[in-house]
Design a protein around this motif. Sequence first.
Motif, PDB file in Angstrom:
ATOM      1  N   ARG A   1       0.912  -1.103  -0.082  1.00  0.00           N
ATOM      2  CA  ARG A   1      -0.137   0.062   0.052  1.00  0.00           C
ATOM      3  C   ARG A   1       0.758   1.123  -0.049  1.00  0.00           C
ATOM      4  O   ARG A   1       0.429   2.230  -0.522  1.00  0.00           O
ATOM      5  N   ARG A   2       2.016   1.225   0.872  1.00  0.00           N
ATOM      6  CA  ARG A   2       2.816   2.157   0.743  1.00  0.00           C
ATOM      7  C   ARG A   2       3.508   2.568  -0.402  1.00  0.00           C
ATOM      8  O   ARG A   2       4.660   3.282  -0.557  1.00  0.00           O
ATOM      9  N   GLY A   3       3.677   1.657  -1.394  1.00  0.00           N
ATOM     10  CA  GLY A   3       4.477   1.710  -2.617  1.00  0.00           C
ATOM     11  C   GLY A   3       5.838   1.254  -2.453  1.00  0.00           C
ATOM     12  O   GLY A   3       6.745   1.674  -3.187  1.00  0.00           O
ATOM     13  N   TYR A   4       6.143   0.571  -1.462  1.00  0.00           N
ATOM     14  CA  TYR A   4       7.407  -0.203  -1.543  1.00  0.00           C
ATOM     15  C   TYR A   4       7.724  -1.157  -2.666  1.00  0.00           C
ATOM     16  O   TYR A   4       6.751  -1.775  -3.134  1.00  0.00           O
ATOM     17  N   LYS A   5       8.888  -1.300  -3.037  1.00  0.00           N
ATOM     18  CA  LYS A   5       9.461  -2.001  -4.064  1.00  0.00           C
ATOM     19  C   LYS A   5      10.350  -3.041  -3.391  1.00  0.00           C
ATOM     20  O   LYS A   5      11.280  -2.992  -3.075  1.00  0.00           O
ATOM     21  N   THR A   6       9.899  -4.590  -3.614  1.00  0.00           N
ATOM     22  CA  THR A   6      10.750  -5.467  -2.910  1.00  0.00           C
ATOM     23  C   THR A   6      11.646  -5.916  -4.080  1.00  0.00           C
ATOM     24  O   THR A   6      11.482  -6.085  -5.214  1.00  0.00           O
ATOM     25  N   LEU A   7      13.087  -6.283  -3.478  1.00  0.00           N
ATOM     26  CA  LEU A   7      14.055  -6.711  -4.469  1.00  0.00           C
ATOM     27  C   LEU A   7      14.368  -8.090  -3.871  1.00  0.00           C
ATOM     28  O   LEU A   7      14.346  -8.268  -2.476  1.00  0.00           O
ATOM     29  N   PHE A   8      14.698  -9.211  -4.611  1.00  0.00           N
ATOM     30  CA  PHE A   8      15.656 -10.174  -4.145  1.00  0.00           C
ATOM     31  C   PHE A   8      16.983  -9.682  -3.587  1.00  0.00           C
ATOM     32  O   PHE A   8      17.346  -8.707  -4.186  1.00  0.00           O
ATOM     33  N   ALA A   9      17.545 -10.298  -2.283  1.00  0.00           N
ATOM     34  CA  ALA A   9      18.881 -10.098  -2.225  1.00  0.00           C
ATOM     35  C   ALA A   9      19.857  -9.980  -3.194  1.00  0.00           C
ATOM     36  O   ALA A   9      20.642  -9.017  -3.275  1.00  0.00           O
TER      37      ALA A   9
END
Length: 239
Positions: free
Chosen positions: A55-63
């Motif tokens: 909801r807060r627009g975070y973008k997840t990345l793999f390590a």
Amino acid sequence: VSWLGALRRGLDGPRYRVPILMYHRLAEPMGVDRRYDNLCVSPRAFDEQMRFLRRRGYKTLFASELILAIRDGHAVPERSVVVTFDDGYDNVLSAGMAPLERYDVKASVYLITEHHRLGKPGFLSPAQIHVLDRSGCVELGSHSRTHPKLDQTSDQQLEDEIFGSKAYLDELLGARAWTFCFPYGNYDRRVVRMVRRAGYLGALSTRPGAEHRPRDLYGLRRIRVVTEPIDSFARLLHG
Ligand SMILES: [Zn+2]
């Protein structure tokens, strides 16, 4: 003084501020043993935290994606975050997979390869590891073969833990660029040398913090998450 500071910054390379969140079990704390409870985040709290990221627009990345960006000096999106799980508990699949898919979150899961090979209860089976791998929202990595304190092993044991776990992953999932996660966060120069020699892209520690530089690739800092109100989780991300 300032030109010296600028020179140092130049030599160190750019700084990246990306929280790497550290999870272990997705299970209810039992209220008996604090060491056990500190490794638990309740499934409900995890779902809420993943929804918050979305909801807060975070973008997840793999390590591995963060490590390559840092290594090559590439930018990462604003509000990047990395989600990691240590030890390979089976509740990562049973309680974690649905929220990861629902909120489009990527996670890096670190396996203790002998537990999986030997079918230790409570840990992911090789078939379950394949399910995670095929989902597209999970990358796997090595957390050693047997989870010893690596800085206290003999050279032979150290090689066995670091190369042996990689050989198992290569065999199970096909050879690829793996990342490593130090059991108990214990490491020293000898351990790092071996991890690099085995060909891992980088390694995660348990040192607290969210700032990374190229020289930290084999000892990246993380943020431990426990079950707590969502506003504390928000503060963890900014802290
Ligand atoms: Zn561990």
